[in-house]
Write a protein that holds these residues in place. Structure first.
Motif, short mmCIF file in Angstrom:
data_model
loop_
_atom_site.label_atom_id
_atom_site.label_comp_id
_atom_site.label_asym_id
_atom_site.label_seq_id
_atom_site.Cartn_x
_atom_site.Cartn_y
_atom_site.Cartn_z
N GLU A 1 25.34 14.83 3.17
CA GLU A 1 25.69 13.42 3.20
C GLU A 1 26.15 12.95 1.83
O GLU A 1 25.47 13.17 0.83
CB GLU A 1 24.51 12.58 3.67
CG GLU A 1 24.83 11.09 3.74
CD GLU A 1 23.77 10.29 4.48
OE1 GLU A 1 23.71 9.07 4.29
OE2 GLU A 1 23.00 10.89 5.25
N GLY B 1 26.67 9.96 -0.60
CA GLY B 1 26.17 8.60 -0.77
C GLY B 1 25.98 8.29 -2.23
O GLY B 1 25.59 9.16 -3.02
N ASP C 1 23.43 3.58 -2.43
CA ASP C 1 23.04 3.99 -1.08
C ASP C 1 21.63 4.58 -1.09
O ASP C 1 20.83 4.30 -0.19
CB ASP C 1 24.02 5.03 -0.53
CG ASP C 1 25.41 4.46 -0.29
OD1 ASP C 1 25.51 3.25 0.00
OD2 ASP C 1 26.39 5.22 -0.43
#
Length: 321
Positions: free
Chosen positions: A291, A293, A297
């Protein structure tokens, strides 16, 4: 005619100033990622893969150091107290959102204040699988069976881990009652499930897959909000209990006070790594979803997870002492 300069004149002549030494450009030496988990496990494998790719992206060697123990607090405390220069990072996981409520005596007591987020690495879902002797084939059937047999079903897990808390959250959301049977996780939990000593368990896909393929356990649901690409036929818990999500995540953290330009540089390199299709495929092979981010985040995720797990822990009355 040659002009002769005397010795005294030479000594008196001004010396040109030496150019100022340039400051080191980060990173000018190897970076260390501190991992709180043992060598060879899923988290360790993911950390080492990330370190290798991050080193190539940032132009400096990145090494992994395992500091295991204290419910991950040994590693996180070490990084929180390190020099805030970007050369010591933490492979921080969901435990940073759990420990402040479950084990408030551990340090760092407030990871949100003592650690600086750098960027996301991955999220990892769990398979909820059951002993095949249970007369259930869907999560809805399992919930109905548990309601008809309150307190008679056992579940496993290491106390205070996402696996343990995910099952407690399932009980709370479904309105069922089960008995916790603590174990050391991994292989021990799987063997307990296969033997019927426990009746259900959340487990990483990598750990669960061989057992599912051999028919020694039966998968009912996935703990993430989306189905897993490599297990598309297994529905999510959220398809039965809307809004349910329980995942193990990892992000990189630096000591609080690390300069923003340093965090930005590492975060940018990390984003390059996590967005790479080959890296994503390698992570998927060990059951993890890479992921991408930002630091912001991660900060939001940590804050939200801290609130969510505090609610689960408090309602279940979970204690570790």
């Amino acid at each position: 005619m040659h002009r002769i300069i005397g010795r005294r004149a030479l000594l008196a002549a001004p010396v040109a100033a030496a150019p100022a030494l340039a400051q080191d450009v980060f990173p000018s030496r190897p970076i260390t990622i501190v991992n709180a988990y043992g060598a060879g496990g899923q988290t360790d494998i993911a950390t080492r893969l990330t370190a290798e790719r991050l080193g190539a992206a940032i132009g400096q060697r990145v090494v992994v150091e395992n500091r295991v123990g204290g419910a991950t607090s040994i590693a996180s405390t070490y990084v929180a107290q390190a020099r805030p220069d970007g050369y010591t990072l933490l492979a921080g996981t969901s435990s940073l959102a759990i420990n402040p409520t479950l084990q408030p005596r551990l340090t760092p007591r407030d990871p949100r204040a003592e650690l600086a987020p750098v960027g996301m690495v991955y999220r990892g879902a769990f398979v909820f699988h059951v002993y095949p002797g249970l007369p259930v084939r869907t999560l809805a059937e399992f919930i109905a069976y548990a309601k008809a047999n309150p307190g008679k079903l056992n579940y496993g897990g290491v106390v205070g881990t996402v696996v343990h808390l995910a099952t407690e959250m399932l009980c709370q959301r479904a309105g069922i009652e089960m008995t916790a049977v603590p174990n050391r996780g991994g292989v021990e939990g799987l063997l307990d499930l296969q033997a019927g000593r426990i009746h259900c368990n959340f487990q990483s896909p990598v750990e669960a897959m061989p057992s599912l393929q051999d028919g020694k356990t039966r998968a009912l649901a996935i703990s993430s909000r989306q189905r897993l690409p490599n297990l598309p036929d297994i529905p999510t818990v959220a398809e039965t209990l809307p809004g349910f999500e329980a995942v193990l995540w990892m992000a990189l953290f630096a000591p609080s006070g690390t300069p923003d330009p340093v965090i930005d540089k590492v975060g940018s390199a990390l984003a390059t790594v996590t967005a790479d299709p080959d890296y994503q495929a390698r992570m998927a092979q060990i059951g993890l979803a890479a992921e991408t981010g930002s630091a912001a985040d991660v900060r939001t995720l940590l804050a939200e997870d801290t609130v969510n797990w505090r609610k689960v822990i408090t309602e279940a009355g979970i204690r570790t002492d």
